[in-house]
Design a protein around this motif. Structure first.
Motif, PDB file in Angstrom:
ATOM      1  N   ALA A   1       0.824  -1.206   0.000  1.00 35.18           N
ATOM      2  CA  ALA A   1       0.000   0.000   0.000  1.00 35.18           C
ATOM      3  C   ALA A   1       0.856   1.252   0.000  1.00 35.18           C
ATOM      4  O   ALA A   1       0.563   2.229  -0.699  1.00 35.18           O
ATOM      5  CB  ALA A   1      -0.923  -0.012   1.217  1.00 35.18           C
ATOM      6  N   ALA A   2       1.930   1.244   0.784  1.00 36.66           N
ATOM      7  CA  ALA A   2       2.805   2.411   0.848  1.00 36.66           C
ATOM      8  C   ALA A   2       3.533   2.653  -0.471  1.00 36.66           C
ATOM      9  O   ALA A   2       3.803   3.798  -0.839  1.00 36.66           O
ATOM     10  CB  ALA A   2       3.816   2.232   1.981  1.00 36.66           C
ATOM     11  N   LEU A   3       3.833   1.570  -1.173  1.00 37.56           N
ATOM     12  CA  LEU A   3       4.538   1.678  -2.454  1.00 37.56           C
ATOM     13  C   LEU A   3       3.593   1.951  -3.621  1.00 37.56           C
ATOM     14  O   LEU A   3       4.031   2.308  -4.709  1.00 37.56           O
ATOM     15  CB  LEU A   3       5.317   0.393  -2.728  1.00 37.56           C
ATOM     16  CG  LEU A   3       6.539   0.144  -1.835  1.00 37.56           C
ATOM     17  CD1 LEU A   3       6.973  -1.313  -1.933  1.00 37.56           C
ATOM     18  CD2 LEU A   3       7.694   1.057  -2.238  1.00 37.56           C
ATOM     19  N   GLY A   4       2.287   1.731  -3.389  1.00 36.02           N
ATOM     20  CA  GLY A   4       1.335   1.863  -4.485  1.00 36.02           C
ATOM     21  C   GLY A   4       1.464   0.731  -5.476  1.00 36.02           C
ATOM     22  O   GLY A   4       1.220   0.899  -6.670  1.00 36.02           O
ATOM     23  N   ALA A   5       1.854  -0.441  -4.977  1.00 39.43           N
ATOM     24  CA  ALA A   5       2.083  -1.600  -5.840  1.00 39.43           C
ATOM     25  C   ALA A   5       1.288  -2.793  -5.315  1.00 39.43           C
ATOM     26  O   ALA A   5       0.946  -2.860  -4.131  1.00 39.43           O
ATOM     27  CB  ALA A   5       3.568  -1.946  -5.876  1.00 39.43           C
ATOM     28  N   ASP A   6       1.010  -3.722  -6.189  1.00 41.16           N
ATOM     29  CA  ASP A   6       0.370  -4.974  -5.775  1.00 41.16           C
ATOM     30  C   ASP A   6       1.326  -5.698  -4.822  1.00 41.16           C
ATOM     31  O   ASP A   6       2.502  -5.875  -5.134  1.00 41.16           O
ATOM     32  CB  ASP A   6       0.109  -5.844  -7.004  1.00 41.16           C
ATOM     33  CG  ASP A   6      -0.764  -7.052  -6.672  1.00 41.16           C
ATOM     34  OD1 ASP A   6      -0.420  -7.771  -5.700  1.00 41.16           O
ATOM     35  OD2 ASP A   6      -1.760  -7.273  -7.365  1.00 41.16           O
ATOM     36  N   PRO A   7       0.867  -6.106  -3.650  1.00 48.47           N
ATOM     37  CA  PRO A   7       1.750  -6.782  -2.702  1.00 48.47           C
ATOM     38  C   PRO A   7       2.507  -7.960  -3.292  1.00 48.47           C
ATOM     39  O   PRO A   7       3.647  -8.227  -2.902  1.00 48.47           O
ATOM     40  CB  PRO A   7       0.790  -7.228  -1.595  1.00 48.47           C
ATOM     41  CG  PRO A   7      -0.329  -6.249  -1.661  1.00 48.47           C
ATOM     42  CD  PRO A   7      -0.498  -5.937  -3.122  1.00 48.47           C
ATOM     43  N   THR A   8       1.891  -8.669  -4.246  1.00 46.00           N
ATOM     44  CA  THR A   8       2.577  -9.826  -4.819  1.00 46.00           C
ATOM     45  C   THR A   8       3.828  -9.424  -5.600  1.00 46.00           C
ATOM     46  O   THR A   8       4.712 -10.261  -5.822  1.00 46.00           O
ATOM     47  CB  THR A   8       1.632 -10.607  -5.747  1.00 46.00           C
ATOM     48  OG1 THR A   8       1.193  -9.752  -6.819  1.00 46.00           O
ATOM     49  CG2 THR A   8       0.423 -11.120  -4.981  1.00 46.00           C
ATOM     50  N   ALA A   9       3.907  -8.159  -6.020  1.00 44.98           N
ATOM     51  CA  ALA A   9       5.092  -7.712  -6.760  1.00 44.98           C
ATOM     52  C   ALA A   9       6.348  -7.748  -5.890  1.00 44.98           C
ATOM     53  O   ALA A   9       7.471  -7.839  -6.404  1.00 44.98           O
ATOM     54  CB  ALA A   9       4.879  -6.294  -7.287  1.00 44.98           C
ATOM     55  N   LEU A  10       6.167  -7.715  -4.562  1.00 45.17           N
ATOM     56  CA  LEU A  10       7.324  -7.735  -3.664  1.00 45.17           C
ATOM     57  C   LEU A  10       8.041  -9.077  -3.691  1.00 45.17           C
ATOM     58  O   LEU A  10       9.215  -9.177  -3.338  1.00 45.17           O
ATOM     59  CB  LEU A  10       6.876  -7.408  -2.238  1.00 45.17           C
ATOM     60  CG  LEU A  10       6.154  -6.072  -2.057  1.00 45.17           C
ATOM     61  CD1 LEU A  10       5.811  -5.855  -0.600  1.00 45.17           C
ATOM     62  CD2 LEU A  10       6.989  -4.919  -2.584  1.00 45.17           C
ATOM     63  N   TYR A  11       7.309 -10.129  -4.120  1.00 47.39           N
ATOM     64  CA  TYR A  11       7.937 -11.441  -4.202  1.00 47.39           C
ATOM     65  C   TYR A  11       9.049 -11.472  -5.250  1.00 47.39           C
ATOM     66  O   TYR A  11       9.889 -12.380  -5.249  1.00 47.39           O
ATOM     67  CB  TYR A  11       6.894 -12.505  -4.567  1.00 47.39           C
ATOM     68  CG  TYR A  11       5.826 -12.703  -3.524  1.00 47.39           C
ATOM     69  CD1 TYR A  11       6.160 -12.828  -2.186  1.00 47.39           C
ATOM     70  CD2 TYR A  11       4.486 -12.783  -3.886  1.00 47.39           C
ATOM     71  CE1 TYR A  11       5.177 -13.016  -1.227  1.00 47.39           C
ATOM     72  CE2 TYR A  11       3.501 -12.973  -2.937  1.00 47.39           C
ATOM     73  CZ  TYR A  11       3.851 -13.086  -1.611  1.00 47.39           C
ATOM     74  OH  TYR A  11       2.878 -13.278  -0.664  1.00 47.39           O
ATOM     75  N   ARG A  12       9.036 -10.523  -6.165  1.00 47.39           N
ATOM     76  CA  ARG A  12      10.093 -10.461  -7.167  1.00 47.39           C
ATOM     77  C   ARG A  12      11.432 -10.087  -6.554  1.00 47.39           C
ATOM     78  O   ARG A  12      12.491 -10.300  -7.158  1.00 47.39           O
ATOM     79  CB  ARG A  12       9.723  -9.458  -8.254  1.00 47.39           C
ATOM     80  CG  ARG A  12       8.430  -9.755  -8.997  1.00 47.39           C
ATOM     81  CD  ARG A  12       8.067  -8.653  -9.961  1.00 47.39           C
ATOM     82  NE  ARG A  12       9.070  -8.489 -11.012  1.00 47.39           N
ATOM     83  CZ  ARG A  12       9.058  -9.147 -12.159  1.00 47.39           C
ATOM     84  NH1 ARG A  12       8.105 -10.047 -12.397  1.00 47.39           N
ATOM     85  NH2 ARG A  12       9.982  -8.927 -13.063  1.00 47.39           N
ATOM     86  N   TYR A  13      11.396  -9.499  -5.350  1.00 48.07           N
ATOM     87  CA  TYR A  13      12.611  -8.978  -4.734  1.00 48.07           C
ATOM     88  C   TYR A  13      13.001  -9.709  -3.448  1.00 48.07           C
ATOM     89  O   TYR A  13      14.201  -9.855  -3.163  1.00 48.07           O
ATOM     90  CB  TYR A  13      12.424  -7.486  -4.435  1.00 48.07           C
ATOM     91  CG  TYR A  13      12.127  -6.676  -5.666  1.00 48.07           C
ATOM     92  CD1 TYR A  13      13.147  -6.107  -6.412  1.00 48.07           C
ATOM     93  CD2 TYR A  13      10.819  -6.539  -6.126  1.00 48.07           C
ATOM     94  CE1 TYR A  13      12.875  -5.388  -7.569  1.00 48.07           C
ATOM     95  CE2 TYR A  13      10.535  -5.819  -7.283  1.00 48.07           C
ATOM     96  CZ  TYR A  13      11.572  -5.253  -8.001  1.00 48.07           C
ATOM     97  OH  TYR A  13      11.303  -4.550  -9.152  1.00 48.07           O
ATOM     98  N   PHE A  14      12.018 -10.130  -2.663  1.00 45.92           N
ATOM     99  CA  PHE A  14      12.296 -10.793  -1.388  1.00 45.92           C
ATOM    100  C   PHE A  14      11.385 -12.003  -1.242  1.00 45.92           C
ATOM    101  O   PHE A  14      10.176 -11.892  -1.426  1.00 45.92           O
ATOM    102  CB  PHE A  14      12.074  -9.822  -0.222  1.00 45.92           C
ATOM    103  CG  PHE A  14      12.951  -8.598  -0.289  1.00 45.92           C
ATOM    104  CD1 PHE A  14      14.282  -8.671   0.081  1.00 45.92           C
ATOM    105  CD2 PHE A  14      12.445  -7.399  -0.749  1.00 45.92           C
ATOM    106  CE1 PHE A  14      15.098  -7.547   0.003  1.00 45.92           C
ATOM    107  CE2 PHE A  14      13.247  -6.272  -0.828  1.00 45.92           C
ATOM    108  CZ  PHE A  14      14.583  -6.350  -0.462  1.00 45.92           C
ATOM    109  N   ARG A  15      11.969 -13.146  -0.873  1.00 44.18           N
ATOM    110  CA  ARG A  15      11.189 -14.385  -0.829  1.00 44.18           C
ATOM    111  C   ARG A  15      10.242 -14.419   0.364  1.00 44.18           C
ATOM    112  O   ARG A  15       9.249 -15.146   0.347  1.00 44.18           O
ATOM    113  CB  ARG A  15      12.117 -15.598  -0.808  1.00 44.18           C
ATOM    114  CG  ARG A  15      12.991 -15.714   0.430  1.00 44.18           C
ATOM    115  CD  ARG A  15      13.904 -16.928   0.337  1.00 44.18           C
ATOM    116  NE  ARG A  15      14.780 -17.048   1.496  1.00 44.18           N
ATOM    117  CZ  ARG A  15      15.959 -16.461   1.601  1.00 44.18           C
ATOM    118  NH1 ARG A  15      16.399 -15.699   0.611  1.00 44.18           N
ATOM    119  NH2 ARG A  15      16.699 -16.626   2.680  1.00 44.18           N
TER     120      ARG A  15
END
Length: 234
Positions: A51-65
């Motif tokens: 929410a803070a990034l304005g991105a779909d939470p699942t997109a964070l999986y691209r960077y951190f497992r």
């Protein structure tokens, strides 16, 4: 988070988030540090970070497992900040002193993150560079390898332990204020007949306890290291 991290070469997204920023590992780490400082450990979640990034939470999986991998990245960022602009003087004692003070100070700039991560071993680039640098200071300073490792261990653990303790006071001002008041409300009233040493030193004790004990503890460690140096008896 789950175990779905994307290989490094395929992580970068070219499409901006809702906030107009291109998602990157650095942006995620900086945003996570800000959220943790504002809201504590509970802010380290996929939902709040997305929410803070304005991105779909699942997109964070691209960077951190998972969130633990992100936590290690936060710790590594603080270690990296401690090394920014640092240059060796060639004098082992001065170089260790400045490095220790920098590590301690860096964690105190993010006390909530320090509480979460000061005890962790990240294995990430900033940490491995710090380990290499500190061992290099000691070995170049003439310490044999076995002693260099023992001093390194004590030096780093001391810096991080004090960072965590001092961060706890900084992160929770009401509790820190209550603890400080104990020195006046309790220790300042102890009678000399039952507690002669406290009564004799109380003004000094109360004044000294207001500040971190780390700088003096660091000096004691450096003095001990100097006494163990192979050239100490010459």
């Amino acid at each position: 988070m789950s175990e779905r991290v994307v290989p490094e070469g395929r992580r970068q997204r070219s499409r901006p988030t809702k906030q107009g920023a291109v998602l990157s590992e650095r942006l995620i780490v900086e945003t996570a540090l800000r959220l943790v400082e504002q809201h504590g450990a509970g802010a380290l979640s996929v939902r709040r970070l997305g929410a803070a990034l304005g991105a779909d939470p699942t997109a964070l999986y691209r960077y951190f497992r998972n969130t633990d991998a992100l936590l290690l990245a936060l710790a590594d960022e603080l270690i990296g900040r401690a090394q920014e602009g640092w240059t060796a003087t060639g004098a082992w004692r001065e170089d260790l002193r400045s490095m220790g003070l920098r590590i301690h100070a860096s964690y105190l700039t993010q006390p909530q993150a320090a509480l979460l991560a000061a005890h962790r071993t990240t294995g990430r680039p900033h940490e491995t560079r710090a380990v290499e640098t500190i061992l290099g200071i000691l070995r170049d300073g003439g310490f044999p390898d076995a002693l260099a490792v023992r001093i390194y261990h004590s030096f780093v653990d001391q810096a991080l332990a004090f960072a965590a303790q001092d961060a706890a006071a900084s992160a929770r001002p009401p509790l820190a204020a209550a603890d400080a008041e104990v020195w006046h409300a309790v220790y300042g009233r102890l009678p000399a007949d039952t507690h002669p040493n406290i009564a004799a030193t109380y003004p000094l004790l109360a004044a000294d306890m207001r500040d971190s004990g780390y700088p003096f503890a660091l000096e004691l460690t450096l003095m001990a290291a100097a006494a163990l140096h192979p050239d100490a008896g010459r």
